[in-house]
Write a protein that holds these residues in place. Structure first.
Motif, PDB file in Angstrom:
ATOM      1  N   HIS A  86       1.162  -1.655  -0.363  1.00 52.95           N
ATOM      2  CA  HIS A  86       0.602   0.273  -0.325  1.00 52.95           C
ATOM      3  C   HIS A  86       0.685   1.409  -0.016  1.00 52.95           C
ATOM      4  O   HIS A  86       0.246   2.467   0.353  1.00 52.95           O
ATOM      5  CB  HIS A  86      -1.230   0.282   0.998  1.00 52.95           C
ATOM      6  N   VAL A  88       2.478   4.076  -2.088  1.00 48.28           N
ATOM      7  CA  VAL A  88       2.804   4.948  -2.936  1.00 48.28           C
ATOM      8  C   VAL A  88       3.890   5.284  -4.352  1.00 48.28           C
ATOM      9  O   VAL A  88       4.027   4.673  -4.744  1.00 48.28           O
ATOM     10  CB  VAL A  88       1.786   5.816  -3.472  1.00 48.28           C
ATOM     11  N   VAL A 175      -3.618   8.195  -9.320  1.00 49.88           N
ATOM     12  CA  VAL A 175      -3.001   9.115  -8.181  1.00 49.88           C
ATOM     13  C   VAL A 175      -2.804  10.613  -8.587  1.00 49.88           C
ATOM     14  O   VAL A 175      -2.055  10.806  -9.511  1.00 49.88           O
ATOM     15  CB  VAL A 175      -1.641   8.495  -7.011  1.00 49.88           C
ATOM     16  N   ASN A 218      -3.174   3.176  -7.816  1.00 48.00           N
ATOM     17  CA  ASN A 218      -4.291   2.193  -6.936  1.00 48.00           C
ATOM     18  C   ASN A 218      -5.975   1.017  -6.900  1.00 48.00           C
ATOM     19  O   ASN A 218      -6.053   1.131  -8.024  1.00 48.00           O
ATOM     20  CB  ASN A 218      -4.771   2.526  -5.762  1.00 48.00           C
ATOM     21  N   VAL A 224      -4.171  10.053  -0.554  1.00 47.10           N
ATOM     22  CA  VAL A 224      -2.399   9.652  -0.595  1.00 47.10           C
ATOM     23  C   VAL A 224      -2.260  10.619   0.997  1.00 47.10           C
ATOM     24  O   VAL A 224      -2.863  11.251   1.150  1.00 47.10           O
ATOM     25  CB  VAL A 224      -1.431   9.568  -1.635  1.00 47.10           C
ATOM     26  N   THR A 235      -1.317   4.719   0.586  1.00 46.37           N
ATOM     27  CA  THR A 235      -2.816   4.748   0.191  1.00 46.37           C
ATOM     28  C   THR A 235      -3.712   5.028   1.880  1.00 46.37           C
ATOM     29  O   THR A 235      -3.130   4.550   2.610  1.00 46.37           O
ATOM     30  CB  THR A 235      -3.310   3.899  -0.258  1.00 46.37           C
ATOM     31  N   SER A 239      -5.221   0.654   0.004  1.00 44.17           N
ATOM     32  CA  SER A 239      -5.352  -0.558  -1.179  1.00 44.17           C
ATOM     33  C   SER A 239      -3.810  -0.294  -1.155  1.00 44.17           C
ATOM     34  O   SER A 239      -2.901   0.227  -0.949  1.00 44.17           O
ATOM     35  CB  SER A 239      -6.658   0.055  -1.883  1.00 44.17           C
ATOM     36  N   SER A 241      -1.207  -0.884  -3.914  1.00 46.96           N
ATOM     37  CA  SER A 241      -0.612   0.918  -4.947  1.00 46.96           C
ATOM     38  C   SER A 241       0.713  -0.180  -5.798  1.00 46.96           C
ATOM     39  O   SER A 241       1.295  -0.915  -5.179  1.00 46.96           O
ATOM     40  CB  SER A 241      -0.139   2.083  -4.485  1.00 46.96           C
TER      41      SER A 241
END
Length: 273
Positions: A86, A88, A175, A218, A224, A235, A239, A241
């Motif tokens: 998760h 990013v 994102v 994502n 984020v 995230t 979730s 990414s």
């Protein structure tokens, strides 16, 4: 690394345009960047720490007469960014071992003879769940579609539209907080490359422009947050990414990708099982 302050943008006529010598320099640094990521394919395994992977990347870069651009950049202390599950982007390598089922983005930027090459890929750690694999596949396709939109006379929003349309059709989100960026002799330069459509910012692409395309996609919502270390972006809904990145140049007829893997390891699942 991605440039986060998308409000600081040069006017289109101030965006650097580069000639044949610059393109040749970018080919050299781009290939070395890809070779560094290729080196790590067999190293990303359950039980291996991201710090150990980072050290391998540093040794490879220095052994080949280059320098890691991220090291000491704005106080960053590592050669690579390693973003797991998760996370990013901008995950900081540490001693915690990778676990079976993780997905990890490894992002590296090299400086060779004064020129920057920037690329990242997703790696699978052991047996990866199908939903994680699917996210990586969608994100890679987003990258390809964004690159395919690059040609003289096209615009930055053409890139964003190609990525956003596909990602959202696959029920994923793009994102907004991070973006691609110009580079060359400067790590982060103009133009800004958004991975979604932004009517307030749309630059025409011209031959000689150099920049990264690096969509972050994502499985959940696009929001984020940056953790207290000042770097690690995650995230908000926890979730998964994923991100893929290439450095490209606009040519007279289309686009050149500088950071393609010599071994064809750009696309997952090259290190699955």
């Amino acid at each position: 690394m991605t440039e986060t302050n998308v409000m600081e943008r040069k006017r289109a006529n101030e965006i650097p345009l580069h000639g044949p010598e610059a393109f040749e320099a970018m080919r050299r640094v781009g290939r070395l960047t890809a070779e560094c990521l290729d080196l790590l394919v067999d190293k990303v395994q359950p039980g291996v720490s991201t710090d150990a992977i980072d050290k391998l990347a540093f040794e490879f870069i220095r052994d080949h007469g280059a320098y890691p651009a991220c090291l000491h950049y704005r106080g960053y202390t590592k050669t690579t960014c390693t973003s797991i599950n998760h996370v990013v982007c901008h995950g900081i390598p540490n001693e915690k071992p990778l676990r079976d089922g993780d997905i990890v983005n490894i992002d590296v930027t090299l400086i060779l003879d004064g020129w920057h090459g920037d690329s990242s890929r997703m790696y699978y750690v052991g047996e990866v769940a199908r939903r994680a694999q699917r996210l990586c596949e969608i994100t890679y396709e987003c990258l390809l579609r964004g690159i395919a939109a690059v040609r003289p006379g096209a615009t930055t929003n053409d890139i964003g539209a190609a990525i956003q349309t596909y990602a959202e059709a696959e029920r994923c989100s793009v994102v907004r907080d991070f973006c691609g960026h110009g580079l060359g002799r400067v790590f982060h330069d103009s133009p800004t490359i958004l991975h979604y459509v932004e009517p307030a910012y749309n630059v025409e692409l011209r031959p000689g422009m150099l920049f990264t395309i690096e969509p972050m996609i994502n499985l959940g919502r696009p929001q984020v947050k940056v953790l207290s270390d000042g770097w690690t972006a995650v995230t908000r809904d926890r979730s998964l990414s994923a991100q893929f990145e290439h450095t490209v140049g606009v040519t007279e007829t289309g686009v050149e990708i500088f950071t393609l893997s010599p071994k064809g390891y750009d696309k997952p699942p090259f290190n699955l099982g």
